[in-house]
Design an enzyme around this catalytic site. Structure first.
Site, PDB file in Angstrom:
ATOM      1  N   ASP A 187       0.819  -1.207   0.000  1.00  9.22           N
ATOM      2  CA  ASP A 187       0.000   0.000   0.000  1.00  9.22           C
ATOM      3  C   ASP A 187       0.855   1.259   0.000  1.00  9.22           C
ATOM      4  O   ASP A 187       0.626   2.171  -0.786  1.00  9.22           O
ATOM      5  CB  ASP A 187      -0.928   0.008   1.214  1.00  9.22           C
ATOM      6  N   GLY A 208       2.747  -8.682  -5.981  1.00  9.59           N
ATOM      7  CA  GLY A 208       2.284  -7.399  -5.446  1.00  9.59           C
ATOM      8  C   GLY A 208       1.957  -6.408  -6.552  1.00  9.59           C
ATOM      9  O   GLY A 208       2.377  -6.551  -7.696  1.00  9.59           O
ATOM     10  N   GLU A 209       1.211  -5.359  -6.215  1.00  6.30           N
ATOM     11  CA  GLU A 209       0.740  -4.418  -7.229  1.00  6.30           C
ATOM     12  C   GLU A 209       1.841  -3.508  -7.772  1.00  6.30           C
ATOM     13  O   GLU A 209       1.996  -3.376  -8.984  1.00  6.30           O
ATOM     14  CB  GLU A 209      -0.399  -3.564  -6.660  1.00  6.30           C
TER      15      GLU A 209
END
Length: 374
Positions: free
Chosen positions: A20, A259-260
């Site tokens: 995030d 993961g992004e």
């Protein structure tokens, strides 16, 4: 000329350690420098891991032109920004929600990246909130009907810069091996259930291979390599900060990512890549995986490689699928013809995606649209 907000607030709760905050920190640095940008983060210790220049003990500091604030419950007085970006539905404080009335011109819920078709229908749709300020869903994505992608920050322009970076990143012995043997460099970033045994079995015996990974990744790698008599040179690093990881994506010959943020940035590196997607209940993650493969028009062999990389386990029980992965990876990663095809596909994909406006540009453009609606 764009009408820019005077102030931008980005709110981030660190849920999965680094994903995030990795996206939010990249976004903050991607936005125009004219506005005052404030990044509110609840976990500065995790933030410090990806950005060592950050002081985790300071409640407020400025870094790279961004004002960084520790977001905690004791804050009771807020001055809302013109543009508010709530990352991943992190829920803003009640006092801030009240401060937004009559001041905030545009409020976005920046959602997680997905290539699923439903995203296009929900992108930029408003949700009326109790404070009277509409909140818009904003979805990053791979198509013109989505919010686009964040761009790579740290660029390597030539071989000299690549070698200079690797000399700094790698221990002296590992860099000497890289210089002497000229190995195929694999950047490995995956979850613990990745089929590492199949990966090691796919590596050629007649070519030098170096695998670079962080300490916490694939803890079974060395044991499996020994069991399989693999000749791969394995180099672990304590932690790879965001700027270094950007460089590593470009320096590597093959990127195996998760993961992004890492996944998005691997597209800009233009290198062969596989995505190890975070597992979800009822195999929903595989729907997301295949939605991405469909969106980028991946060839059949690449779809199979990605699906096998995500579905194989550690055991020998899936012998047929395991052999298929080994054969496909060996062919497209190391065979001259196959590797050229994979590289060509990634180059074409990069050009295709680069035609679309970036996520940060689309956010600024949408702010201007919000002004016209108010």
């Amino acid at each position: 000329m764009h009408i820019l907000p005077k102030t931008i607030d980005i709110f981030c709760r660190v849920i999965d350690n680094f994903g995030d905050i990795g996206v939010c920190w990249r976004l903050a640095q991607s936005l125009p420098t004219e506005p005052t940008i404030r990044l509110w983060v609840d976990d500065l210790i995790s933030f410090n891991k990806i950005e060592p220049a950050l002081a985790p003990n300071l409640c407020r500091q400025k870094l790279n032109g961004i004002e960084i604030n520790h977001w905690h419950k004791q804050i009771t007085e807020w001055q809302a920004a013109d543009l508010v970006i709530e990352a991943f539905a992190c829920d803003l404080p009640d006092a801030y929600l009240q401060a937004m009335k009559g001041h905030t011109q545009c409020w976005l819920n920046l959602d997680y990246l997905s290539a699923e078709k439903w995203v296009e229908a929900f992108h930029r749709q408003p949700s009326i909130q109790a404070n009277g300020v509409p909140k818009y869903f904003f979805f990053p994505g791979f198509t013109k009907k989505t919010g686009g992608l964040l761009r790579l920050h740290q660029l390597i322009h030539n071989e000299q810069e690549k070698h200079s970076f690797l000399k700094t990143l790698l221990p002296a012995e590992a860099y000497a091996f890289y210089q002497t043997k000229k190995p195929v460099l694999i950047n490995l970033f995956c979850y613990a259930h990745a089929p590492i045994d199949a990966l090691l079995s796919a590596l050629p015996k007649d070519k030098a291979v170096m695998i670079v990974l962080a300490d916490s990744v694939a803890p079974q790698l060395e044991t499996l390599a020994k069991t399989l008599n693999s000749t791969a040179y394995i180099q672990r690093l304590n932690f790879i900060v965001q700027n270094d990881y950007d460089h590593l994506l470009q320096a590597a010959d093959i990127n195996l990512v998760r993961g992004e943020d890492s996944f998005v940035q691997a597209h800009w590196a233009e290198k062969p890549m596989l995505w190890h997607i975070y597992p979800q209940d009822e195999a929903h993650h595989l729907h997301k995986l295949n939605a991405w493969l469909e969106t980028i028009s991946a060839p059949t062999w690449l779809r199979n490689l990605n699906n096998l990389w995500n579905q194989l386990g550690h055991t020998q029980s899936e012998a047929k699928q395991r052999k298929e992965f080994i054969d496909l990876f060996a062919n497209y990663a190391f065979d001259t013809t196959g590797s050229a095809e994979w590289l060509s596909f990634q180059n074409s994909l990069h050009k295709q995606l680069d035609k679309q406006p970036s996520l940060s540009k689309q956010i600024v453009d949408f702010y201007e649209e919000c002004l016209k609606k108010s």
